[in-house]
Design a protein around this motif. Sequence first.
Motif, PDB file in Angstrom:
ATOM      1  N   GLU A  43      28.323  31.186  35.784  1.00  0.00           N
ATOM      2  CA  GLU A  43      29.572  31.126  36.538  1.00  0.00           C
ATOM      3  C   GLU A  43      30.551  32.197  36.062  1.00  0.00           C
ATOM      4  O   GLU A  43      31.274  32.801  36.869  1.00  0.00           O
ATOM      5  CB  GLU A  43      30.199  29.743  36.400  1.00  0.00           C
ATOM      6  N   LEU A  44      30.584  32.434  34.761  1.00  0.00           N
ATOM      7  CA  LEU A  44      31.443  33.491  34.234  1.00  0.00           C
ATOM      8  C   LEU A  44      30.999  34.845  34.787  1.00  0.00           C
ATOM      9  O   LEU A  44      31.835  35.675  35.183  1.00  0.00           O
ATOM     10  CB  LEU A  44      31.387  33.501  32.704  1.00  0.00           C
ATOM     11  N   TYR A  45      29.696  35.081  34.821  1.00  0.00           N
ATOM     12  CA  TYR A  45      29.164  36.339  35.349  1.00  0.00           C
ATOM     13  C   TYR A  45      29.583  36.518  36.812  1.00  0.00           C
ATOM     14  O   TYR A  45      30.003  37.600  37.225  1.00  0.00           O
ATOM     15  CB  TYR A  45      27.638  36.342  35.217  1.00  0.00           C
ATOM     16  N   ARG A  46      29.484  35.447  37.606  1.00  0.00           N
ATOM     17  CA  ARG A  46      29.882  35.516  39.020  1.00  0.00           C
ATOM     18  C   ARG A  46      31.378  35.837  39.152  1.00  0.00           C
ATOM     19  O   ARG A  46      31.786  36.659  39.975  1.00  0.00           O
ATOM     20  CB  ARG A  46      29.572  34.196  39.724  1.00  0.00           C
ATOM     21  N   CYS A  47      32.173  35.164  38.342  1.00  0.00           N
ATOM     22  CA  CYS A  47      33.628  35.361  38.401  1.00  0.00           C
ATOM     23  C   CYS A  47      33.998  36.805  38.061  1.00  0.00           C
ATOM     24  O   CYS A  47      34.791  37.442  38.764  1.00  0.00           O
ATOM     25  CB  CYS A  47      34.313  34.393  37.448  1.00  0.00           C
ATOM     26  N   LEU A  48      33.408  37.340  36.997  1.00  0.00           N
ATOM     27  CA  LEU A  48      33.688  38.714  36.609  1.00  0.00           C
ATOM     28  C   LEU A  48      33.176  39.695  37.665  1.00  0.00           C
ATOM     29  O   LEU A  48      33.810  40.726  37.930  1.00  0.00           O
ATOM     30  CB  LEU A  48      33.061  39.018  35.250  1.00  0.00           C
ATOM     31  N   SER A  49      32.048  39.368  38.264  1.00  0.00           N
ATOM     32  CA  SER A  49      31.498  40.248  39.298  1.00  0.00           C
ATOM     33  C   SER A  49      32.397  40.290  40.530  1.00  0.00           C
ATOM     34  O   SER A  49      32.557  41.330  41.175  1.00  0.00           O
ATOM     35  CB  SER A  49      30.088  39.787  39.683  1.00  0.00           C
ATOM     36  N   LEU A  50      32.996  39.155  40.850  1.00  0.00           N
ATOM     37  CA  LEU A  50      33.946  39.125  41.967  1.00  0.00           C
ATOM     38  C   LEU A  50      35.134  40.045  41.694  1.00  0.00           C
ATOM     39  O   LEU A  50      35.597  40.777  42.582  1.00  0.00           O
ATOM     40  CB  LEU A  50      34.435  37.700  42.202  1.00  0.00           C
ATOM     41  N   GLN A  51      35.635  39.994  40.458  1.00  0.00           N
ATOM     42  CA  GLN A  51      36.745  40.865  40.093  1.00  0.00           C
ATOM     43  C   GLN A  51      36.327  42.331  40.138  1.00  0.00           C
ATOM     44  O   GLN A  51      37.051  43.181  40.657  1.00  0.00           O
ATOM     45  CB  GLN A  51      37.255  40.505  38.694  1.00  0.00           C
ATOM     46  N   LEU A  52      35.151  42.621  39.595  1.00  0.00           N
ATOM     47  CA  LEU A  52      34.689  44.000  39.568  1.00  0.00           C
ATOM     48  C   LEU A  52      34.450  44.530  40.977  1.00  0.00           C
ATOM     49  O   LEU A  52      34.720  45.703  41.266  1.00  0.00           O
ATOM     50  CB  LEU A  52      33.404  44.097  38.731  1.00  0.00           C
ATOM     51  N   ALA A  53      33.952  43.653  41.859  1.00  0.00           N
ATOM     52  CA  ALA A  53      33.702  44.071  43.244  1.00  0.00           C
ATOM     53  C   ALA A  53      34.985  44.555  43.908  1.00  0.00           C
ATOM     54  O   ALA A  53      34.965  45.478  44.737  1.00  0.00           O
ATOM     55  CB  ALA A  53      33.088  42.919  44.038  1.00  0.00           C
ATOM     56  N   ARG A  54      36.126  43.942  43.577  1.00  0.00           N
ATOM     57  CA  ARG A  54      37.409  44.379  44.126  1.00  0.00           C
ATOM     58  C   ARG A  54      37.712  45.819  43.745  1.00  0.00           C
ATOM     59  O   ARG A  54      38.248  46.590  44.537  1.00  0.00           O
ATOM     60  CB  ARG A  54      38.535  43.485  43.619  1.00  0.00           C
ATOM     61  N   PHE A  55      37.388  46.169  42.489  1.00  0.00           N
ATOM     62  CA  PHE A  55      37.739  47.499  42.000  1.00  0.00           C
ATOM     63  C   PHE A  55      36.784  48.580  42.491  1.00  0.00           C
ATOM     64  O   PHE A  55      37.208  49.684  42.821  1.00  0.00           O
ATOM     65  CB  PHE A  55      37.787  47.503  40.470  1.00  0.00           C
TER      66      PHE A  55
END
Length: 480
Positions: A444-456
Motif C-alpha cells: 500500500e505504501l508503494y502504491r501511495c508513493l507511486s500515485l504521488q510520483l505519477a503526478r510529477f
Amino acid sequence: MARPVLGVFGGSFDPPHIGHVLLPTYVLSRGLAQRVVVCVAHQHPFGKSSTPFTERLACTRLAMQVHGEAVSVSDIERDLADQYPGPSYSIHLLEALRHHYPHHDVRLVVGSDLVDNGALSRWHRWRDIEREFHPIVVPRCTVSEAHHVLPRISSSQIRAWMAQPTTAKTTAKLRHYVPAAVLDRLAQPHAGGPPIIPARPHAAIAIAIVGHGHAATHAAQWLRSRDFQVHQLSARALVNDPKSACLPSGCVGLWLLCRDLDLPAVTVALASCGKLSAKIPVLHGAGALIARVALAPLAARGHAVATLHPICSLRRERATSELATASFGVEGDPIARRLALALIGDQPWLDLQGHDTATRLRYHAACALAGNNLAALYGAAVELLVADGHEHRAASQAIHHLIASSLANLHALGLPAGVSGPLARGDLVAVENHATALGGDLGELYRCLSLQLARFVSADRPQPSEPSPHIAPSTSRKHT
C-alpha cells in the motif's frame, strides 16, 4: 562471506597529531579494516588530567575529516560515562560498538609502542580484549628504523611545545606535526589560554551555541570554518544551574540548538540567569516553532528573537557535513533576523516570515518527509533483499548507491527529467505488479508513493480526475 572489519581507534587526542591521522590511513590502505571509528576518551583510565572532552572531540573531528566517510569520529564515550562512571575502559567501548555494529567484526587498533613497552598488560580486562576483539597492531617505531610507519610524536610533546614561548622554531614544529585544521583551532582563544600562533583577523566575532548534539556539533564547526569564535554551552548544565551560564566577551548572539523538547526549559533558564544582556539577539533551530512562541520568556525580557533552522541532515558521528552548502529557514524580529542572515552569508535560505502555526508545521513536515522518511525506504528495500537471501552488506551497498544516484539525477535534472524506473516509462502494469508482490502495508505504501510520483512525471500532461486503476490504492489490510 567474511564480515567487514570495523577498526576501533581510541585515545585522549589531547591534541590529535599527524601520527593519529596517519594510523587510519595505514589500516585502511592495507585492507586491515573497511571502516575505522575514532573514539575520544571521556576520562583517561589512568587518571591523567586532560582538556575538556568537547574540545578534544572537536579537534579530533577536524583532524580526521580528510578521510571522508571511511573514518568517523564518535562521541560514544560521553554516553558510556553515564553508564560506567569513572575512567573510560576500552572493553566497555568495544562491547558497546559491537552492539551498534552487529554486521561488522569489531577489532581494536593499537600502536606497536604499546605492545613493546608492556602498557597493554595494565589495561582493564586486556585478556578479554585479545580474545574477543583481535587487536590490529600498527608499527610505530623510532625514526632510526627504516621500516617505521608512524612518526614518533606524542600529544604530550605537542602540549610541551604549546606551553613554550612562541618562536619561529616551536611554530615550525607545531605546523609539522599538528594537522592544519587543528592548529588553526588551537590558535583561537576559545580553545583555552592564549593563541599559540596569531589568530585570524575575524576570529573576534563571538557566537554562543547552546547544545552539544548533532546540529550544534556541525554548526560550531561550520561557524569556526568561517572565522567566527564559537563558545558552546551545555543545555543540561544550563537547566540544572542557570547561574553557570558564561558567555564570551564580545558575544554578538546566542543560537539555541538543543533538542526541541528541551527548548522550553533552556529558554526559561536563560531568561532567569540574570547574566544575559537584553541587547543580545537569540536564535533557535527548531523548524516547527515560530521564534516569538518558542522563545517567549526571552522575548518578554526584551531580546530580539529569530529562527535559524538548518535544512540539512546532520549526525555528529560524521566528521564532515553538508551544512556549508545547506539552505536555512529564517524568520523573526529584525535585529535577530539580521544576525541570522549574517551567519548564513551567501548560502541559500527560505523566508518563513509571516508563517502562521499551520504553515510553519507544513514547512517542517516537508523537511521531515524528505529528510527522515528516506531512511524508511532504504531500510525496507534492504530488508526485502536480505529476506530473499542476499548478504546484508551487499544489499545495503546496492540500495545506498541506488538512492545516491537517484538524488544526483534529481538535483541535476529536476522533475520529471530526473526520474527513472517504471513510471518514467509509463509502465503502470509493472508498478501494480510490484505492489502486489510486496503485499500488505508495504504494498500500500508503494502504491501511495507511486500515485504521488505519477503526478510529477506526468505534470506536463492533463491529469485524470481519478487515479489510474492500475495503481489505485489497495483496500486490503493484510500484513506481510
